[in-house]
Design a protein around this motif. Structure first.
Motif, mmCIF file in Angstrom:
data_model
loop_
_atom_site.group_PDB
_atom_site.id
_atom_site.type_symbol
_atom_site.label_atom_id
_atom_site.label_comp_id
_atom_site.label_asym_id
_atom_site.label_seq_id
_atom_site.Cartn_x
_atom_site.Cartn_y
_atom_site.Cartn_z
ATOM 1 N N ALA A 13 0.817 -1.213 0.000
ATOM 2 C CA ALA A 13 0.000 0.000 0.000
ATOM 3 C C ALA A 13 0.854 1.268 0.000
ATOM 4 O O ALA A 13 0.381 2.330 -0.410
ATOM 5 N N TYR A 18 -3.899 7.248 -1.143
ATOM 6 C CA TYR A 18 -5.339 7.120 -0.891
ATOM 7 C C TYR A 18 -6.003 8.443 -1.219
ATOM 8 O O TYR A 18 -5.564 9.498 -0.780
ATOM 9 N N GLU A 55 -13.141 2.889 -2.403
ATOM 10 C CA GLU A 55 -12.207 3.999 -2.281
ATOM 11 C C GLU A 55 -11.369 4.136 -3.550
ATOM 12 O O GLU A 55 -11.127 3.162 -4.253
ATOM 13 N N TRP A 57 -7.708 4.809 -5.087
ATOM 14 C CA TRP A 57 -6.287 4.744 -4.767
ATOM 15 C C TRP A 57 -5.525 5.013 -6.056
ATOM 16 O O TRP A 57 -5.895 4.540 -7.132
ATOM 17 N N ARG A 71 -12.801 -1.902 0.481
ATOM 18 C CA ARG A 71 -12.077 -2.232 1.704
ATOM 19 C C ARG A 71 -12.999 -2.107 2.901
ATOM 20 O O ARG A 71 -13.835 -1.213 2.968
ATOM 21 N N THR A 73 -13.434 -0.782 6.304
ATOM 22 C CA THR A 73 -12.763 0.277 7.050
ATOM 23 C C THR A 73 -12.525 -0.077 8.510
ATOM 24 O O THR A 73 -11.774 0.605 9.186
ATOM 25 N N HIS A 76 -9.725 -3.417 7.620
ATOM 26 C CA HIS A 76 -8.799 -3.122 6.521
ATOM 27 C C HIS A 76 -8.682 -4.254 5.509
ATOM 28 O O HIS A 76 -7.814 -4.235 4.645
#
Length: 95
Positions: A13, A18, A55, A57, A71, A73, A76
């Motif tokens: 990641a 993000y 989300e 990214w 994802r 939240t 994760h």
């Protein structure tokens, strides 16, 4: 956290930035009669859900692709990753 990139496979990641709620793909039209209200809501009013959330990214340290990551939240856990352009096209809104 590992993100399973649809083209490049598993990536850390840390390679990504993000960018928030994936609903940002659907920018309001400036030609709408309520454009000012629509842009206010687009820019400032978003949900902050606990649980599954889509989300955006950006793969900054890689191929510079945009992804829609689903994802949880709370935990994760990533349950789905798609190229943002494919999501936009499948929902009838291409850029």
């Amino acid at each position: 956290m590992i993100i399973e990139h649809p083209l490049l496979g598993p990536r850390d990641a840390a390679e990504f930035v993000y960018l928030g709620d994936a609903s940002l793909i659907h920018r309001p039209s400036k030609d709408d009669t309520n454009a000012a209200v629509a842009f206010l809501e687009y820019q400032y009013l978003r949900d902050n859900p606990a649980g599954l959330h889509r989300e955006l990214w950006y793969h900054e340290q890689g191929d510079r692709s945009w992804l829609v990551v689903t994802r949880n939240t709370v935990t994760h856990e990533i349950t789905d990753v798609q190229l943002a352009k494919d999501v936009a096209r499948s929902e009838g809104r291409s850029r």
